[in-house]
Structure formats: structure tokens, C-alpha cells
Design a protein around this motif. Sequence first.
Motif, PDB file in Angstrom:
ATOM      1  N   PRO A 129       1.092  -1.044   0.364  1.00  0.00           N
ATOM      2  CA  PRO A 129       0.040  -0.663   0.067  1.00  0.00           C
ATOM      3  C   PRO A 129       1.063   1.113  -0.406  1.00  0.00           C
ATOM      4  CG  PRO A 129      -0.780  -1.886   1.341  1.00  0.00           C
ATOM      5  CD  PRO A 129       0.573  -2.023   1.291  1.00  0.00           C
ATOM      6  N   GLU A 130       0.521   1.574  -0.403  1.00  0.00           N
ATOM      7  CA  GLU A 130       1.255   3.748  -1.185  1.00  0.00           C
ATOM      8  C   GLU A 130       0.643   4.279   0.115  1.00  0.00           C
ATOM      9  OE1 GLU A 130       3.240   6.014  -0.727  1.00  0.00           O
ATOM     10  OE2 GLU A 130       4.280   5.152  -2.230  1.00  0.00           O
ATOM     11  N   THR A 131       1.349   4.725   1.335  1.00  0.00           N
ATOM     12  CA  THR A 131       0.341   4.948   2.431  1.00  0.00           C
ATOM     13  C   THR A 131       1.497   6.097   3.218  1.00  0.00           C
ATOM     14  OG1 THR A 131       1.330   3.047   3.731  1.00  0.00           O
ATOM     15  CG2 THR A 131      -1.541   3.280   3.451  1.00  0.00           C
ATOM     16  N   THR A 132       2.487   6.006   2.362  1.00  0.00           N
ATOM     17  CA  THR A 132       3.746   7.013   2.854  1.00  0.00           C
ATOM     18  C   THR A 132       3.255   8.495   3.373  1.00  0.00           C
ATOM     19  OG1 THR A 132       5.189   6.365   1.471  1.00  0.00           O
ATOM     20  CG2 THR A 132       5.547   8.264   2.385  1.00  0.00           C
ATOM     21  N   LEU A 133       2.014   9.496   2.252  1.00  0.00           N
ATOM     22  CA  LEU A 133       1.759  10.723   3.204  1.00  0.00           C
ATOM     23  C   LEU A 133       0.557  10.552   4.111  1.00  0.00           C
ATOM     24  CD1 LEU A 133       0.098  12.147  -0.343  1.00  0.00           C
ATOM     25  CD2 LEU A 133       2.365  13.342   0.614  1.00  0.00           C
ATOM     26  N   ALA A 134      -0.828   9.160   4.042  1.00  0.00           N
ATOM     27  CA  ALA A 134      -0.911   9.334   5.557  1.00  0.00           C
ATOM     28  C   ALA A 134      -0.718   8.842   6.361  1.00  0.00           C
ATOM     29  CB  ALA A 134      -2.015   8.090   4.949  1.00  0.00           C
ATOM     30  N   ARG A 135       0.791   8.260   6.026  1.00  0.00           N
ATOM     31  CA  ARG A 135       0.665   7.546   7.611  1.00  0.00           C
ATOM     32  C   ARG A 135       1.620   9.255   7.814  1.00  0.00           C
ATOM     33  NH1 ARG A 135       5.050   5.045   7.015  1.00  0.00           N
ATOM     34  NH2 ARG A 135       4.971   4.360   4.933  1.00  0.00           N
ATOM     35  N   ALA A 136       2.579  10.082   7.087  1.00  0.00           N
ATOM     36  CA  ALA A 136       2.796  11.482   7.844  1.00  0.00           C
ATOM     37  C   ALA A 136       1.815  11.959   7.948  1.00  0.00           C
ATOM     38  CB  ALA A 136       3.413  11.804   7.103  1.00  0.00           C
ATOM     39  N   ALA A 137       1.171  12.105   8.358  1.00  0.00           N
ATOM     40  CA  ALA A 137      -0.416  12.777   8.570  1.00  0.00           C
ATOM     41  C   ALA A 137      -0.370  12.028   9.925  1.00  0.00           C
ATOM     42  CB  ALA A 137      -1.533  13.203   7.038  1.00  0.00           C
ATOM     43  N   GLY A 138      -0.315  11.350  10.199  1.00  0.00           N
ATOM     44  CA  GLY A 138      -0.342  10.514  11.435  1.00  0.00           C
ATOM     45  C   GLY A 138      -1.953   9.680  11.054  1.00  0.00           C
ATOM     46  N   LEU A 139      -2.341   9.128   9.607  1.00  0.00           N
ATOM     47  CA  LEU A 139      -3.096   8.290   9.953  1.00  0.00           C
ATOM     48  C   LEU A 139      -3.593   6.956  10.255  1.00  0.00           C
ATOM     49  CD1 LEU A 139      -5.152  10.118   6.351  1.00  0.00           C
ATOM     50  CD2 LEU A 139      -5.112  11.071   8.340  1.00  0.00           C
ATOM     51  N   PRO A 140      -4.450   5.935  10.672  1.00  0.00           N
ATOM     52  CA  PRO A 140      -4.893   4.813  10.539  1.00  0.00           C
ATOM     53  C   PRO A 140      -3.699   3.943  10.124  1.00  0.00           C
ATOM     54  CG  PRO A 140      -6.571   5.513  10.577  1.00  0.00           C
ATOM     55  CD  PRO A 140      -5.859   6.123  10.593  1.00  0.00           C
ATOM     56  N   THR A 141      -3.090   3.239  10.042  1.00  0.00           N
ATOM     57  CA  THR A 141      -2.648   2.191   8.975  1.00  0.00           C
ATOM     58  C   THR A 141      -3.016   0.701  10.198  1.00  0.00           C
ATOM     59  OG1 THR A 141      -0.720   2.895   9.858  1.00  0.00           O
ATOM     60  CG2 THR A 141      -1.483   3.123   7.671  1.00  0.00           C
ATOM     61  N   GLY A 142      -2.912  -0.604   8.798  1.00  0.00           N
ATOM     62  CA  GLY A 142      -3.041  -1.824   9.573  1.00  0.00           C
ATOM     63  C   GLY A 142      -1.845  -2.705   9.801  1.00  0.00           C
ATOM     64  N   GLU A 143      -1.809  -3.859   9.820  1.00  0.00           N
ATOM     65  CA  GLU A 143      -0.861  -5.246   9.776  1.00  0.00           C
ATOM     66  C   GLU A 143       0.313  -4.549   8.264  1.00  0.00           C
ATOM     67  OE1 GLU A 143      -0.346  -9.473  10.165  1.00  0.00           O
ATOM     68  OE2 GLU A 143      -2.067  -8.715  10.059  1.00  0.00           O
ATOM     69  N   TYR A 144      -0.630  -4.959   7.399  1.00  0.00           N
ATOM     70  CA  TYR A 144      -0.244  -5.111   5.842  1.00  0.00           C
ATOM     71  C   TYR A 144       0.526  -3.117   5.359  1.00  0.00           C
ATOM     72  CZ  TYR A 144      -1.781  -9.547   6.080  1.00  0.00           C
ATOM     73  OH  TYR A 144      -2.023 -10.528   6.827  1.00  0.00           O
ATOM     74  N   GLY A 145       0.123  -2.418   6.493  1.00  0.00           N
ATOM     75  CA  GLY A 145       0.754  -0.883   6.262  1.00  0.00           C
ATOM     76  C   GLY A 145      -0.757   0.049   5.224  1.00  0.00           C
ATOM     77  N   GLY A 146      -1.620  -0.788   4.940  1.00  0.00           N
ATOM     78  CA  GLY A 146      -2.932  -0.745   4.736  1.00  0.00           C
ATOM     79  C   GLY A 146      -3.761   1.018   5.379  1.00  0.00           C
ATOM     80  N   LEU A 147      -4.093   1.676   4.829  1.00  0.00           N
ATOM     81  CA  LEU A 147      -4.907   2.962   5.374  1.00  0.00           C
ATOM     82  C   LEU A 147      -6.384   1.715   5.924  1.00  0.00           C
ATOM     83  CD1 LEU A 147      -5.143   6.231   3.367  1.00  0.00           C
ATOM     84  CD2 LEU A 147      -4.864   5.560   6.269  1.00  0.00           C
ATOM     85  N   LEU A 148      -6.664   2.093   7.320  1.00  0.00           N
ATOM     86  CA  LEU A 148      -8.177   1.703   8.319  1.00  0.00           C
ATOM     87  C   LEU A 148      -9.164   2.282   7.978  1.00  0.00           C
ATOM     88  CD1 LEU A 148      -6.428   0.193  11.148  1.00  0.00           C
ATOM     89  CD2 LEU A 148      -6.885  -1.055   8.993  1.00  0.00           C
ATOM     90  N   THR A 149     -10.661   2.119   7.648  1.00  0.00           N
ATOM     91  CA  THR A 149     -11.466   2.086   7.348  1.00  0.00           C
ATOM     92  C   THR A 149     -12.679   1.539   8.476  1.00  0.00           C
ATOM     93  OG1 THR A 149     -12.671   1.014   5.303  1.00  0.00           O
ATOM     94  CG2 THR A 149     -10.286   3.538   4.900  1.00  0.00           C
ATOM     95  N   ASP A 150     -13.913   2.301   8.182  1.00  0.00           N
ATOM     96  CA  ASP A 150     -14.753   1.655   8.228  1.00  0.00           C
ATOM     97  C   ASP A 150     -15.664   1.164   7.318  1.00  0.00           C
ATOM     98  OD1 ASP A 150     -16.665   4.229   7.726  1.00  0.00           O
ATOM     99  OD2 ASP A 150     -16.805   5.290   9.301  1.00  0.00           O
ATOM    100  N   LEU A 151     -16.821   0.992   7.996  1.00  0.00           N
ATOM    101  CA  LEU A 151     -17.318  -0.040   6.168  1.00  0.00           C
ATOM    102  C   LEU A 151     -17.947   1.344   5.278  1.00  0.00           C
ATOM    103  CD1 LEU A 151     -20.458  -2.285   7.593  1.00  0.00           C
ATOM    104  CD2 LEU A 151     -18.191  -2.708   7.183  1.00  0.00           C
TER     105      LEU A 151
END
Length: 462
Positions: free
Chosen positions: A256-278
Motif C-alpha cells: 500500500p502506498e500510504t507514505t503521505l497518510a502515515r506522515a499525516a498520522g492516519l491509522p494503518t494496519g498490519e499490512y501498511g494499508g489505511l484502516l476505514t470503517d464500512l
Amino acid sequence: MAAQRLVVIGGDAAGMSAASQARRFRTPDELEIVAFERGHFASYSACGIPYWIGGQVAGRDKLIARTPEEHRARGIDLRMRTEVMEIDPDRGRVRTRDLESGTEEWTGWDRLVIATGARPVRPPIPGIGAPGVHGVQNLDDGQSLLTTLDALGPAGGRRRAVVVGAGYIGVEMAEALLHHGFEVTVLNRGEQPMATLDPDMGRLVHTAMDGLGITTVNRAEVTAVRTGDDGRVRAVATAAAEYPADVVVLGIGVAPETTLARAAGLPTGEYGGLLTDLSMRVRGRDAIWAGGDCVEVLDLVSGRDRHIPLGTHANKHGQIIGANIGGGYGTFPGVVGTAVSKVCDLEIARTGLREKDATAAGLQYVTATVESTSRAGYYPDASVMTVKILAERGTGRLLGLQIVGREGAAKRVDVAAVALTAGMTVERMTMLDLGYAPPFSPVWDPVLVAARKAVRAVTAAG
């Protein structure tokens, strides 16, 4: 009342589906939509790249679903060759850079969609950046590889290609290179090709690839890419051997390309992907949504979050995100992990859990494997396929199914995908009312034959 602004990061399946769906719900006077895409193309089918390279698809433009001009005509301000450098969630803005001019600016948003996709895995080995080494993540990559293949000259002389990785992209690119007249070697660090299958089913793929003229080397960890005096690739080295190569294609997989998201403090999971609700809203963030290859999704069979980068999911995510932002409502319940592929005339399919997935989830299971045919045995051109099924011990709940065969094999997996989604047992599956006629199936479809054998295995296991 001033229009709100929706900003979309990423101009492919999830991002532009979200933008287009939101536009159906809201006019430009109500919702301004700005989308940023760092590449040269938007809304294209990355899944079709191996078939474009192999010649089955006549030209790059066939893979483009909608051009930037078409998006703009529909009221979406799509800005190409513009990379988002930073997300500032507290102030509701993103910092962008025009990749042609170098100009940077901040753009505010009321709603944000992150659809940054996935990045190809490129291990830090010597020489991996050499000319002649190619990934195939986007249309620019595909065009670069075709340019290299053309420069190597027409078929006739000895031309050698090495594919690193034996997953979906690896086997599909092996076929594409065969069509270009190359001798193809696939280097696979796993026990068998297609790690999305159990090893016993992967062994069938290996045997079939050998029969197609593709050399597959298992347990081959690449240690270096060798270059010649001109700096171009000349070979790929493993701990055990060196394989000559005029071109190298990387099919190792993506993350998952989540470099920006992680730098912004957004939650990621075991595989590095962003976590969302339904609703595909990023957890803990009311105004931020995410979809496509940059997110993790719920596996309905194991109950765990997984990273499954497929265009089918990305388009669904985008539809749901756009509806929710536009004022409608939608949810994405999860997946069962269905995927199909082919190499020449060999078809490969899977859905649900492999044996190691079931073990990791703490499930006890039984397996059943059968050989059957795509048509009635007496009907011309019936082909053999192997079907493997996993069922939960005790309950008989279907856990997974895999198929390797020829024409008519792969899409049979859809029956099992529906059964998994419905939570069916293998016993219930045996009575599914599937279509039958000799040109299409034996009286007992191969999936049902496997289900019958699985019922016996569940009974025997108590």
C-alpha cells in the motif's frame, strides 16, 4: 451558500470513481471537485497491461476508460502531473507540486479522498535500478518496457528475459514475453509459483509452465542484477546460479502506498494499508475517506483485515465513497479474496483461504482435491481441471477453493465466491442448482464434485 470542496488524491480507479459518483449527486455549484494525479494517465486498467504488452490488446489507449478531458467535461478539475507532497488534516489542506514547473501550492478541502494506490516492491539489491530492469505498475511502466523490447530487435536471434516473482503479474508477464519471442526464466523465491495457491496446486502451475516453454526456478532468492560495460542488465544472480538476461521484469508484488497518510498520522494496519470503517471513511476522521489499493479490507472468511489490491475492489470503494460524500449512502462489507489469472491457455483461480490462512486464523479444516472436466467427457474438447476445496472441520463451512485447468476452468470459482459470501456449508453447496448442458459442464459440475468429496472428509473427521 458557497460550494464545498472535495479533494481527491489519485486519478485512477478508486479516486476517479469516487469523484464521478460524487458529481452525480452534487452539481458544481454545490460541490467543487479537484483531483490530483502525478502520472500521465488517469482512469486506466492496470490489470490489462500484460495483455497490451503481449499484443492481445491493440494499443495503450484501449486500456483508458476515461481521459482527463472527459473528466473535466463532467465538472471534475483533474490536474495531471501534479503530486501531493503533504496532507495537513488539522487545517484541511494538501500541499502539491506541479511536476513540470516545480511550482508548489496549498489547496484547502472540506472533504478528502485518499486513493494513492500501491507501490511495486523493489528489494534493495545491487543493480535493480539498471537500464533494462522494469516494473509494470502503470501505463508509463508498460510503455517503457515496450520501448526496451523494441530496441532489442525482432524475434529470430536469441533473446532472454528473466521475470522476478511468480505471482499474478509474474506469470502474466512471462506469457507476454513469450509472445515477443523471448526465452523466459521465472525466478520464484517460494516453494511453488503462485503463492496465492497452496503449494500442491502451485505445483500444477509449475508443471504447466514448463510445458509452455517457461523455465521456473523455485526457492530462488535474487541477490543481484548484473550489468555489462554499457551499464545495462546482462544477468540476474541468485545464491545458486546466474541467469543471462537482455531484459528483466519485476513481478514481486505491491505494498500500500500510504507514505503521505502515515506522515499525516492516519491509522494503518498490519499490512501498511489505511484502516476505514464500512463507509470507507478513515477511522477517527470524519472528513477523510480512502479506497483502492492503499487500504486494508475485511476478509469475510477469516474475520481479519487484509490487503488485496484489485481493480474490482477499487471501483466499488470509489462508488461507495462518492455516494457517501454526495449525500447518498453505501457500505463495503468486505471480500472473500477471489482472483483469477492465466498464462497462455492455463487458467488459475482462487477464493477464500489457503491452508496457511486457515491455520493462521485458528481454524481446523479438512481438504478435498478432485480432477474433473470442463464439459461432459464425451463432448469434444473437454479439458481437465483440478479443484481443491477447504472446509471447516465439524461445521463443514466452506473456507476456500482453488482451481487450475484449461478453458472453462477459472470462472467456476465465482460459484464458490458466492457460497463463501453466503456462509454456505459444503453439504449445502452439493445441491446448488447450476446450469448444465454437455458443451458447458459434466452432469456434476467440478465444483460440486469437490464439495461432495469435502462432505465426506468432514464426516470422516468427525
